[in-house]
Design a protein around this motif. Structure first.
Motif, short mmCIF file in Angstrom:
data_model
loop_
_atom_site.label_atom_id
_atom_site.label_comp_id
_atom_site.label_asym_id
_atom_site.label_seq_id
_atom_site.Cartn_x
_atom_site.Cartn_y
_atom_site.Cartn_z
N GLU A 116 70.11 95.53 -38.04
CA GLU A 116 69.68 94.17 -38.38
C GLU A 116 68.80 93.67 -37.24
O GLU A 116 68.80 94.23 -36.15
CB GLU A 116 70.88 93.25 -38.57
N PRO A 117 68.04 92.59 -37.46
CA PRO A 117 67.24 92.04 -36.36
C PRO A 117 68.10 91.74 -35.14
O PRO A 117 69.20 91.20 -35.25
CB PRO A 117 66.66 90.76 -36.97
N ALA A 118 67.61 92.10 -33.97
CA ALA A 118 68.37 91.92 -32.74
C ALA A 118 68.44 90.45 -32.37
O ALA A 118 67.48 89.69 -32.55
CB ALA A 118 67.72 92.70 -31.61
N PRO A 119 69.59 89.98 -31.82
CA PRO A 119 69.68 88.60 -31.31
C PRO A 119 68.64 88.37 -30.22
O PRO A 119 68.10 89.32 -29.63
CB PRO A 119 71.11 88.54 -30.75
N SER A 120 68.37 87.11 -29.92
CA SER A 120 67.30 86.77 -28.99
C SER A 120 67.47 87.42 -27.62
O SER A 120 66.50 87.85 -27.01
CB SER A 120 67.20 85.24 -28.85
N ASP A 121 68.72 87.51 -27.13
CA ASP A 121 68.95 88.10 -25.81
C ASP A 121 68.61 89.59 -25.78
O ASP A 121 68.40 90.15 -24.70
CB ASP A 121 70.41 87.91 -25.40
N TRP A 122 68.59 90.22 -26.96
CA TRP A 122 68.36 91.66 -27.04
C TRP A 122 67.00 92.01 -27.60
O TRP A 122 66.68 93.19 -27.77
CB TRP A 122 69.44 92.29 -27.93
N ARG A 123 66.18 91.01 -27.89
CA ARG A 123 64.93 91.27 -28.60
C ARG A 123 64.01 92.22 -27.83
O ARG A 123 63.45 93.17 -28.38
CB ARG A 123 64.23 89.95 -28.90
N ARG B 61 73.91 94.29 -21.60
CA ARG B 61 73.02 93.13 -21.72
C ARG B 61 72.72 92.51 -20.35
O ARG B 61 71.57 92.18 -20.04
CB ARG B 61 73.67 92.07 -22.63
N GLU B 62 73.74 92.36 -19.52
CA GLU B 62 73.52 91.77 -18.20
C GLU B 62 72.64 92.66 -17.34
O GLU B 62 71.80 92.18 -16.58
CB GLU B 62 74.87 91.51 -17.51
N LEU B 63 72.84 93.98 -17.44
CA LEU B 63 71.98 94.91 -16.70
C LEU B 63 70.53 94.74 -17.15
O LEU B 63 69.61 94.68 -16.32
CB LEU B 63 72.44 96.34 -16.93
N TRP B 64 70.31 94.62 -18.46
CA TRP B 64 68.97 94.43 -19.01
C TRP B 64 68.37 93.10 -18.56
O TRP B 64 67.23 93.04 -18.09
CB TRP B 64 69.04 94.52 -20.53
N GLU B 65 69.13 92.02 -18.69
CA GLU B 65 68.60 90.70 -18.37
C GLU B 65 68.27 90.56 -16.89
O GLU B 65 67.23 90.00 -16.52
CB GLU B 65 69.61 89.63 -18.77
#
Length: 233
Positions: free
Chosen positions: A106-113, A88-92
């Motif tokens: 399931e729908p991805a959390p906002s940080d992963w959308r 996640r940190e690499l992506w953000e």
């Protein structure tokens, strides 16, 4: 809930290594001048583990040896959350995707959308646990940071496209490994770089992992799955 800023938070950091056999370089960026933690320093992408990271469905798991090392002297069952936090940190912070094509259950959390909208699920199989360090006492933020090495060949997409990155790190760039110390680096980053330089031609996970444990009473340099090594002045 008010966060206790004096508490030691679990964290994950990612060292992406490119062209390791020919002209090895690593991905780094510069923290802002007003950042509470390591202002102006050039660092690897990374940050604290969020509570939601434990529930992220990984498309593939960590290498077994890394899973085992992460469990030593650690909270029970933290490995998956650390892997998810690293991806996640690499992506953000860079916009780069470490994942496999697939749909989320399931729908991805906002940080992963945005990650999910590209058609990927996070994959941990390329993450190698190579270093661990606890921030020394007296700092405005303290972290128990696990450093993961990943070969750039595992990244999906254009390695030079940082257009999806947040603004947390500026001057994102691939820095030749032998020139990294010319930049303004935190002390721990210099220590980790020495470990990476020694491993650049070895694609296998390390047989043991250095652990710099800074405590109020003393600092210890340990080896996970090994024996304590005394610190020297």
């Amino acid at each position: 809930m008010i966060q206790d800023k004096t508490a030691i938070r679990n964290a994950a950091t990612v060292i992406v290594l490119r062209d390791r056999k020919t002209a090895p370089s690593i991905l780094m960026g510069q923290r802002g001048a007003k950042a509470a933690f390591m202002p102006n320093k050039f660092v690897f992408p990374g940050g604290a583990v969020d509570p939601e990271d434990a529930d992220i469905p990984l498309a593939s798991e960590l290498p077994p040896v890394c899973f085992d090392r992460l469990g030593e002297r650690s909270e029970l069952g933290l490995q998956g959350a650390l892997a998810a936090a690293a991806i996640r940190e690499l992506w953000e912070e860079t916009g780069l995707v470490l994942g496999q094509p697939g749909n989320w259950p399931e729908p991805a959390p906002s940080d992963w959308r945005g990650f999910a909208e590209l058609g990927f699920r996070p994959s941990a199989e390329a993450l190698q646990f190579v270093f661990r360090a606890v921030t020394p006492p007296g700092r405005p933020r303290r972290f128990d940071a696990r450093f993961f090495l990943v070969d750039a060949s595992a990244i999906c997409g254009d390695l030079d496209d940082f257009s999806r990155a947040s603004d947390e790190l500026s001057h994102l760039q691939w820095i030749p490994l032998d020139r990294a110390r010319e930049f303004d680096l935190p002390f721990i980053t210099e220590v980790v770089l020495a470990e990476i330089a020694a491993r650049v031609l070895d694609p296998a996970p390390p047989s043991s992992v250095p652990f710099l444990l800074n405590q109020e009473e003393e600092s210890l340099f340990l080896k996970l799955k090994g024996y304590p090594i005394p610190l020297t002045d």
